[in-house]
Design a protein around this motif. Structure first.
Motif, PDB file in Angstrom:
ATOM      1  N   LEU A 191       0.825  -1.208   0.000  1.00 18.72           N
ATOM      2  CA  LEU A 191       0.000   0.000   0.000  1.00 18.72           C
ATOM      3  C   LEU A 191       0.857   1.255   0.000  1.00 18.72           C
ATOM      4  O   LEU A 191       0.500   2.277  -0.599  1.00 18.72           O
ATOM      5  CB  LEU A 191      -0.937  -0.007   1.211  1.00 18.72           C
ATOM      6  CG  LEU A 191      -2.087  -1.021   1.131  1.00 18.72           C
ATOM      7  CD1 LEU A 191      -2.773  -1.150   2.491  1.00 18.72           C
ATOM      8  CD2 LEU A 191      -3.101  -0.604   0.069  1.00 18.72           C
ATOM      9  N   GLU A 241      -0.944   4.602  -0.871  1.00 18.84           N
ATOM     10  CA  GLU A 241      -2.169   4.555  -0.066  1.00 18.84           C
ATOM     11  C   GLU A 241      -1.745   4.564   1.401  1.00 18.84           C
ATOM     12  O   GLU A 241      -1.810   3.557   2.108  1.00 18.84           O
ATOM     13  CB  GLU A 241      -2.967   3.293  -0.399  1.00 18.84           C
ATOM     14  CG  GLU A 241      -3.498   3.237  -1.810  1.00 18.84           C
ATOM     15  CD  GLU A 241      -4.667   4.195  -2.021  1.00 18.84           C
ATOM     16  OE1 GLU A 241      -5.239   4.680  -1.017  1.00 18.84           O
ATOM     17  OE2 GLU A 241      -5.018   4.452  -3.191  1.00 18.84           O
ATOM     18  N   ASP A 268      -2.766   6.108   4.290  1.00 23.04           N
ATOM     19  CA  ASP A 268      -3.700   5.894   5.408  1.00 23.04           C
ATOM     20  C   ASP A 268      -4.040   4.412   5.543  1.00 23.04           C
ATOM     21  O   ASP A 268      -4.083   3.868   6.657  1.00 23.04           O
ATOM     22  CB  ASP A 268      -4.980   6.703   5.192  1.00 23.04           C
ATOM     23  CG  ASP A 268      -4.748   8.199   5.331  1.00 23.04           C
ATOM     24  OD1 ASP A 268      -3.957   8.587   6.210  1.00 23.04           O
ATOM     25  OD2 ASP A 268      -5.342   8.977   4.564  1.00 23.04           O
ATOM     26  N   ALA A 269      -4.303   3.762   4.413  1.00 20.81           N
ATOM     27  CA  ALA A 269      -4.613   2.327   4.438  1.00 20.81           C
ATOM     28  C   ALA A 269      -3.406   1.525   4.920  1.00 20.81           C
ATOM     29  O   ALA A 269      -3.555   0.520   5.636  1.00 20.81           O
ATOM     30  CB  ALA A 269      -5.037   1.855   3.052  1.00 20.81           C
ATOM     31  N   ARG A 314      -3.335   1.560   8.680  1.00 19.29           N
ATOM     32  CA  ARG A 314      -4.343   0.665   9.263  1.00 19.29           C
ATOM     33  C   ARG A 314      -3.874  -0.783   9.215  1.00 19.29           C
ATOM     34  O   ARG A 314      -4.039  -1.529  10.200  1.00 19.29           O
ATOM     35  CB  ARG A 314      -5.676   0.825   8.529  1.00 19.29           C
ATOM     36  CG  ARG A 314      -6.391   2.148   8.815  1.00 19.29           C
ATOM     37  CD  ARG A 314      -7.821   2.123   8.323  1.00 19.29           C
ATOM     38  NE  ARG A 314      -7.912   2.061   6.870  1.00 19.29           N
ATOM     39  CZ  ARG A 314      -7.920   3.119   6.070  1.00 19.29           C
ATOM     40  NH1 ARG A 314      -7.838   4.341   6.586  1.00 19.29           N
ATOM     41  NH2 ARG A 314      -8.025   2.977   4.753  1.00 19.29           N
ATOM     42  N   MET A 315      -3.290  -1.201   8.103  1.00 15.91           N
ATOM     43  CA  MET A 315      -2.814  -2.582   7.996  1.00 15.91           C
ATOM     44  C   MET A 315      -1.616  -2.835   8.916  1.00 15.91           C
ATOM     45  O   MET A 315      -1.491  -3.906   9.516  1.00 15.91           O
ATOM     46  CB  MET A 315      -2.450  -2.899   6.546  1.00 15.91           C
ATOM     47  CG  MET A 315      -3.627  -2.940   5.595  1.00 15.91           C
ATOM     48  SD  MET A 315      -4.933  -4.103   6.117  1.00 15.91           S
ATOM     49  CE  MET A 315      -4.039  -5.668   6.083  1.00 15.91           C
TER      50      MET A 315
END
Length: 269
Positions: A172, A177, A179-180, A183-184
């Motif tokens: 990501l 990406e 922000d994603a 989260r991961m």
């Protein structure tokens, strides 16, 4: 009383969002209020061990050649002392009486110079005096995570999930990406944290995973990083570092280095 719970403190200067000892005491009171007396006892003992480690550091332990080994030796001495008085714990002994016995054993295992300062730091046990046991264990307890698996199998599964999540986080980041990716990466670190807790509990003979539950409940209170958009790879790295500091602060000083080495390599490193 089990001695599987280690102190939960940080090496002075490591920083934490709130005093962990106070958060543990609050958690013990919440357990007692729900009638989860065993969890309340276990968490109260974690508060006591936290105080012991805190006093040890303040008394100059950090100046020792191997402070973690010295702290481990103190913990083992206290564990032996508590186990030695286990036969005195009768079925009709009130929860606060159990803690008082454990406190006496702890103090007896320490150097005389530490007695007064440790005693002065003990919190009140009124939550245990007023606790009314409920029936059984609440839904969602850590032990239910085992299902048909052994603790070792759950650890392997969690570490595998952590590796997969962090691999996705790296992809990501490549795709920008960010922000994603954060989260991961957080999912990866939480899985690693849980694996560490389960492994530590298993090694300590905590088959009911009570020590896992209390530290997991503390972790649930952690607030994720701010809602601001993450800026680039550096922002991802900063967000991951912030959460790791929060998770590490829930562990004993000797445990922190082990978990830090267990975390997956984050994006950008």
């Amino acid at each position: 009383m089990t001695t599987a719970v280690t102190a939960t403190t940080t090496i002075p200067g490591a920083g934490e969002s709130a005093p962990v000892r106070e958060r543990l005491d609050d958690l013990a009171r919440r357990y007692a209020g729900r009638g989860e007396v065993w969890s309340a006892l276990l968490t109260t003992w974690a508060v006591e061990m936290h105080r012991l480690e805190e006093v040890a550091w303040e008394s100059g332990l950090q100046l020792a050649a191997d402070p973690h080994a010295e702290m481990a030796a103190i913990g083992e001495a206290v564990a032996r002392a508590v186990e030695a008085i286990a036969d005195q714990v009768e079925l009709d002994l009130a929860p606060d009486g159990v803690v008082h016995l454990a406190r006496e054993a702890m103090i007896g295992a320490l150097d005389d110079s530490l007695h007064e300062v440790v005693l002065d730091g003990f919190f009140r046990l009124d939550h245990l005096i007023e606790a009314e046991p409920s029936q059984g264990r609440r839904n969602g307890h850590a032990a239910e995570r085992l299902e048909e698996r052994t603790a070792e199998q759950l650890v392997v599964e969690l570490l595998g999930a952590a590796g997969d999540c962090m691999a996705v986080a790296r992809e990501l980041v490549v795709e920008e990406e960010h922000d994603a990716a954060v989260r991961m990466a957080r999912q990866a670190d939480v899985a690693t944290f849980e694996a560490f807790l389960v492994a530590a509990a298993s090694l300590a003979g905590d088959d009911e995973l009570g020590s896992v539950q209390l530290r997991w409940d503390l972790a649930r209170d952690l607030v994720p990083g701010g809602a601001d958009a993450v800026d680039g790879v550096a922002g991802v790295a900063a967000a991951v570092a912030d959460q790791r500091r929060e998770l590490l602060a829930l562990l004993g000083s000797a445990e922190q280095s082990v978990l830090a080495q267990t975390f997956e390599t984050p994006p950008g490193e």
